[in-house]
Design an enzyme around this catalytic site. Sequence first.
Site, PDB file in Angstrom:
ATOM      1  N   ASP A   1       7.905  35.451  18.907  1.00 28.20           N
ATOM      2  CA  ASP A   1       8.499  34.115  18.847  1.00 28.20           C
ATOM      3  C   ASP A   1       8.392  33.388  20.179  1.00 28.20           C
ATOM      4  O   ASP A   1       8.137  32.193  20.215  1.00 28.20           O
ATOM      5  CB  ASP A   1       9.969  34.207  18.415  1.00 28.20           C
ATOM      6  CG  ASP A   1      10.079  34.285  16.906  1.00 28.20           C
ATOM      7  OD1 ASP A   1       9.418  33.463  16.240  1.00 28.20           O
ATOM      8  OD2 ASP A   1      10.776  35.171  16.393  1.00 28.20           O
TER       9      ASP A   1
ATOM     10  N   HIS B   1       5.457  37.767   9.805  1.00 28.07           N
ATOM     11  CA  HIS B   1       6.241  39.004   9.721  1.00 28.07           C
ATOM     12  C   HIS B   1       5.639  40.011   8.757  1.00 28.07           C
ATOM     13  O   HIS B   1       5.640  41.206   8.997  1.00 28.07           O
ATOM     14  CB  HIS B   1       7.677  38.675   9.313  1.00 28.07           C
ATOM     15  CG  HIS B   1       8.435  38.117  10.458  1.00 28.07           C
ATOM     16  ND1 HIS B   1       8.570  36.763  10.670  1.00 28.07           N
ATOM     17  CD2 HIS B   1       9.036  38.736  11.486  1.00 28.07           C
ATOM     18  CE1 HIS B   1       9.247  36.576  11.777  1.00 28.07           C
ATOM     19  NE2 HIS B   1       9.551  37.754  12.290  1.00 28.07           N
TER      20      HIS B   1
ATOM     21  N   CYS C   1       9.703  43.876  22.548  1.00 27.87           N
ATOM     22  CA  CYS C   1       9.492  44.465  21.219  1.00 27.87           C
ATOM     23  C   CYS C   1       8.601  43.578  20.343  1.00 27.87           C
ATOM     24  O   CYS C   1       8.545  43.762  19.138  1.00 27.87           O
ATOM     25  CB  CYS C   1      10.825  44.739  20.534  1.00 27.87           C
ATOM     26  SG  CYS C   1      11.851  43.286  20.345  1.00 27.87           S
TER      27      CYS C   1
ATOM     28  N   GLU D   1      13.654  35.007  23.106  1.00 19.11           N
ATOM     29  CA  GLU D   1      12.624  34.542  22.167  1.00 19.11           C
ATOM     30  C   GLU D   1      12.345  33.046  22.275  1.00 19.11           C
ATOM     31  O   GLU D   1      11.409  32.550  21.663  1.00 19.11           O
ATOM     32  CB  GLU D   1      13.051  34.844  20.722  1.00 19.11           C
ATOM     33  CG  GLU D   1      13.250  36.309  20.456  1.00 19.11           C
ATOM     34  CD  GLU D   1      13.431  36.609  18.983  1.00 19.11           C
ATOM     35  OE1 GLU D   1      12.454  36.961  18.324  1.00 19.11           O
ATOM     36  OE2 GLU D   1      14.579  36.477  18.497  1.00 19.11           O
TER      37      GLU D   1
HETATM   38  C1  PEP Z   1       9.534  38.737  18.120  1.00 26.23           C
HETATM   39  O1  PEP Z   1       9.776  37.555  17.849  1.00 26.23           O
HETATM   40  O2  PEP Z   1       8.737  39.087  18.989  1.00 26.23           O
HETATM   41  C2  PEP Z   1      10.202  39.800  17.385  1.00 26.23           C
HETATM   42  C3  PEP Z   1      10.083  41.052  17.757  1.00 26.23           C
HETATM   43  O3  PEP Z   1      10.893  39.443  16.290  1.00 26.23           O
HETATM   44  P1  PEP Z   1      10.198  39.073  14.887  1.00 26.23           P
HETATM   45  O4  PEP Z   1       8.738  39.339  14.990  1.00 26.23           O
HETATM   46  O5  PEP Z   1      10.866  39.883  13.853  1.00 26.23           O
HETATM   47  O6  PEP Z   1      10.508  37.614  14.769  1.00 26.23           O
HETATM   48 MG    MG Z   2      11.470  37.042  16.576  1.00 24.36          MG
END
Ligand code: PEP
Ligand code: MG
Length: 756
Positions: A627, A361, A674, A603
């Site tokens: 994820d 992250h 996303c 996810e």
């Molecule tokens: C993802 O898992 O793709 C996502 C957008 O959430 P994060 O990266 O914050 O886990």
């Molecule tokens: Mg995620």
Amino acid sequence: MLDVLRSVIQEVNRAGDLNSVLNIIVERVKETMETDVCSVYLVDERDQRLVFMATRGFNQEAVGKVSLGPKEGLVGYVAERAEPLNLEDAQNHPRNILFAEIDEEPFHAFLGVPIIHHRKNLGVLVVQVKESRRFEDEEEAFLITLSAQLAGVIAHAEATGSLLLSDDHRPQARTFKGMQGAPGVASGTAIVSVPEAELHNVPYRRTNDIEGEIELFKAAIRATQQDISDIAKRLEDRLQPEELALFEAYLHMLDDTAISGEVISRIHEGEWAPSALKQVIGKHVANFEEMDDAYLRERGADVRDLGNRVLSNLQSKDTRPQHYPPGTILVSQELTPADLARVPRDRLAGFISIKGSGKSHVAILAEAMGVPTVMGVEDLPIELLDEKPLIIDGFEGVVITYPSEEQEQYYTRIAAEEAALVEGLEVTGDQPCHTIDGHRVRLWVNTGLMTDVARSLDRGAEGVGLYRTEVHFMMNNRFPTEEEQRVIYREHLQAFAPRPVTMRTLDIGGDKALSYFPISEANPFLGWRGIRVTLDHPEIFLAQVRAMIRANEGIDTELRIMLPMVSSTAEIDEAQRLIAQCYREIVEEGAQVEMPDVGVMIEVPAAVYQAKDIIKRVDFLSVGSNDLIQYMLAVDRNNAQVAELYQEFHPAVLHALNHVVKAAHAERKGIGICGEMAGNPSAAVLLMAMGFDVLSMTSTSLLMVKHALSHFEFSYARQMLKKVLDMDNAYLIKNYVDEEMRKAGLGNIVRSRRYS
Ligand code: PEP
Ligand code: MG
């Protein structure tokens, strides 16, 4: 055997420089295995020759002077095959050669094992005996185990040596391989970030203010002595006298005749108090750990704890501001969101994190900030890096220490090329995105930091596909109140009005930790994460959802609430019940608010297969590919060791994505993506072809993706997708798509080191 292994490894770990490391190895192995000779040969990176680096039993004079070609002799044979070689009589082997320089008499028994670190052959460890005999399986296993465990220490000692200044010259440039964190290159000065009260992560630093440093250290010792006396007093009636005596012993250890005295004398030699403390504590811990008695051995941990307490007091008493030179490259054992905000923006050139990977992250946030970042550079000797000159290459995931002038020039050119590429794209910023044949694609942004807002709007974001609300929670030292959250969310909604803003409910766990709400699990990515935490703590969930709905009062923005890490329909039903409760309460309180759309992130693989059931319950879906890929491919997104296996173009991933788009559209509902995948132009072409209604990405990727899609034909992308879905290999798919991009005149983007 295990005891011997442990003690050799401990001794080696403490040795520090490469020569001492190798000498301990040959000494201890020869003695333990009762052989006539033990030697280590290491590969010289420049010509791949195997250099005779340490020995017991052969001529010491030859150390460092004799070397073998990569295919020469039995040692070369071990290195070439990367396998152990156990010979009863080496003299009969066709590859055997004798070296007069190292006094190699005809030794018969030979056992050589390769020293391999991260798939790279560092050298060969050899034992030899005069008479003919075959080494037992036990002996072979011992040497293999030892070599596997020592490889990391040898690599580290080699790297450390390369950073040490000798009297007459500056060290040679050295390249360390990590992985892409955030794109961009930078040249600057390393500043090592010292985490609170973690002695082992303290870097070596010199001081000019010896008196000031000693005063600070003494104050920290007094505070620690006070802490210990207070604890002892509190526990007085609960502990046995012999246990209480331990506290006395710790107090004594801190006084001038022991730890304090030793630390102060190191400070007098010009060393910074934290690293002087680290060295002295390290020595005392080692003394305990070498003891045979298990009880005494464990006392080593107490001493380490004592050291951390002193460090904590040292840090809290040191109010001097940290100096950040222009071009600071912040280096951290494990970069945190708080680190991202530590250095003033005009001084910041880049980040390096020893741990983590490109999909961690914190790397995503660094990319959103547009700061070049390298992750997972595990061999980088952080303790010696402070204030050293560096180049970082966030495209290739490379760090260069003491770069040469040619390297500086090369990277200056790369930076200029990248800047020109991005500048050429700026013009498309405020136009909506259409393909050549008129297909409209919505390009939204992912946000989290306040700095994202201006960058996103500048680049023409049409909405927010993911607002990572947890970033604000992670920067705090307690849970923010509902009102504090409302103010922040309102700022965000107002900034983007009238564009849609998708706010994700708190997504902590995995690699996203809150200092004030620790979650300790053996397997955090499979543990208490995202919606699981907030449903278990409805008070946190309710306060956040209330803050979101109230924040939108009177603003002409489409608020969308999104639930992370959903793995069952029951979680959605429960979350929706709570969201409806919030809405009802707020309306009853007299506010003029709209019920927001509610969506779910896809996810985990379970959500892919239940996409049909999920979409019936909510207004939209959004794929969290970061994820989803980690769970589908069983590859920890945070683990540098397996980062190569993390593949966006994996056929299983592409089929899963195609499946969820169909499920959402069958119910006439919208679906976006996303994860970071949406920000890769080659992947974006396929995602568009699948029919994703929204691609949401960091603002850093926005212009590049817009440029790529608006120079592509949707109908051709559909044909490509059809082909790709019949392919069975991630590398072939990626090559095929990149090639098609080139044919479409997008070679500059594919060639951009950003997406290598
Ligand atoms: C993802 O898992 O793709 C996502 C957008 O959430 P994060 O990266 O914050 O886990
Ligand atoms: Mg995620």
